[in-house]
Design an enzyme around this catalytic site. Structure first.
Site, PDB file in Angstrom:
ATOM      1  CD  GLN A 118      -5.602  87.115 -34.361  1.00 19.28           C
ATOM      2  OE1 GLN A 118      -6.761  86.939 -34.738  1.00 19.28           O
ATOM      3  NE2 GLN A 118      -5.227  88.143 -33.634  1.00 19.28           N
ATOM      4  CG  HIS A 154      -0.123  90.746 -35.209  1.00 17.17           C
ATOM      5  ND1 HIS A 154      -0.920  90.089 -34.295  1.00 17.17           N
ATOM      6  CD2 HIS A 154       0.270  89.814 -36.101  1.00 17.17           C
ATOM      7  CE1 HIS A 154      -0.986  88.802 -34.604  1.00 17.17           C
ATOM      8  NE2 HIS A 154      -0.286  88.609 -35.709  1.00 17.17           N
ATOM      9  CG  HIS A 176       2.273  89.377 -40.318  1.00 18.07           C
ATOM     10  ND1 HIS A 176       3.234  88.631 -39.685  1.00 18.07           N
ATOM     11  CD2 HIS A 176       1.088  88.971 -39.810  1.00 18.07           C
ATOM     12  CE1 HIS A 176       2.643  87.792 -38.832  1.00 18.07           C
ATOM     13  NE2 HIS A 176       1.350  87.980 -38.886  1.00 18.07           N
TER      14      HIS A 176
HETATM   15  P1  5GP Z   1       0.024  85.624 -36.494  1.00 17.22           P
HETATM   16  O1  5GP Z   1       0.215  84.195 -36.908  1.00 17.22           O
HETATM   17  O2  5GP Z   1      -0.723  85.732 -35.172  1.00 17.22           O
HETATM   18  O3  5GP Z   1      -0.552  86.488 -37.551  1.00 17.22           O
HETATM   19  O4  5GP Z   1       1.479  86.191 -36.269  1.00 17.22           O
HETATM   20  C1  5GP Z   1       2.180  86.133 -35.071  1.00 17.22           C
HETATM   21  C2  5GP Z   1       3.612  86.501 -35.384  1.00 17.22           C
HETATM   22  O5  5GP Z   1       4.234  86.903 -34.189  1.00 17.22           O
HETATM   23  C3  5GP Z   1       4.454  85.356 -35.958  1.00 17.22           C
HETATM   24  O6  5GP Z   1       5.014  85.791 -37.196  1.00 17.22           O
HETATM   25  C4  5GP Z   1       5.512  85.107 -34.898  1.00 17.22           C
HETATM   26  O7  5GP Z   1       6.761  84.800 -35.464  1.00 17.22           O
HETATM   27  C5  5GP Z   1       5.562  86.431 -34.158  1.00 17.22           C
HETATM   28  N1  5GP Z   1       5.894  86.349 -32.756  1.00 17.22           N
HETATM   29  C6  5GP Z   1       5.329  85.525 -31.828  1.00 17.22           C
HETATM   30  N2  5GP Z   1       5.846  85.766 -30.608  1.00 17.22           N
HETATM   31  C7  5GP Z   1       6.762  86.771 -30.764  1.00 17.22           C
HETATM   32  C8  5GP Z   1       7.621  87.467 -29.843  1.00 17.22           C
HETATM   33  O8  5GP Z   1       7.659  87.200 -28.653  1.00 17.22           O
HETATM   34  N3  5GP Z   1       8.387  88.460 -30.374  1.00 17.22           N
HETATM   35  C9  5GP Z   1       8.362  88.773 -31.702  1.00 17.22           C
HETATM   36  N4  5GP Z   1       9.148  89.776 -32.118  1.00 17.22           N
HETATM   37  N5  5GP Z   1       7.570  88.142 -32.593  1.00 17.22           N
HETATM   38  C10 5GP Z   1       6.777  87.144 -32.127  1.00 17.22           C
END
Ligand code: 5GP
Ligand code: ZN
Length: 136
Positions: A95, A101, A103
């Site tokens: 994360q 969130h 995916h």
């Molecule tokens: P995590 O690694 O926290 O599960 O996923 C975060 C996700 O958010 C990543 O896939 C990254 O590409 C996406 N992400 C990060 N910042 C932004 C943003 O400002 N806008 C969008 N649309 N996606 C983002």
């Protein structure tokens, strides 16, 4: 409630523009800016919760019902071959943004992505130990 310094709060509530696929009073679904595959999207609750444990149960339920609907829509429109739902909690789990969130990751034959792990080979005793530790 929103959290002031949280980018996903700002995106979910429309303070920062995003490519929005769906919105209702509780959630916004946006295209991921760093997609694993074509059509990779994120479900964001509008109220801040750091992770799955902090999200109220009724929102957890709604998020996964929405995940099903969005997966069906995206699969149909993009004609993908499969679909991964991924939901990371904590840095050790990958994360990077501390706002819950989900995916939504469409998969295509030979897309070259790996959302995978190396299977372990635990002994029966090790498995029994895990079972006991969790159930105890
Ligand atoms: P995590 O690694 O926290 O599960 O996923 C975060 C996700 O958010 C990543 O896939 C990254 O590409 C996406 N992400 C990060 N910042 C932004 C943003 O400002 N806008 C969008 N649309 N996606 C983002
Ligand atoms: Zn937030």
């Amino acid at each position: 409630m929103k959290k002031d310094d949280c980018i996903f709060c700002k995106i979910a509530n429309g303070e920062i523009p995003s490519r929005t696929l769906y919105e209702d009073e509780s959630f916004r679904v946006i295209l991921d800016l760093g997609p694993a595959t074509r059509g990779h999207a994120l479900i964001l609750p509008k109220d801040h919760a750091d992770n799955l444990y902090e999200l109220p149960e009724e929102k957890v339920a709604s998020a996964f019902v929405l995940a099903k609907k969005m997966a069906q829509l995206i699969s149909k429109k993009l004609a993908c071959d499969g679909f991964n739902l991924v939901q990371n909690n904590g840095e050790a789990a990958g994360q990077t943004v501390s706002h819950f969130h989900v995916h939504l990751i469409p998969r295509y034959k030979d897309d070259g992505q790996k959302i995978n792990w190396v299977p372990g080979e635990p002994s029966a005793e090790e498995l029994d130990g895990v079972l006991e530790q969790i159930l105890r």
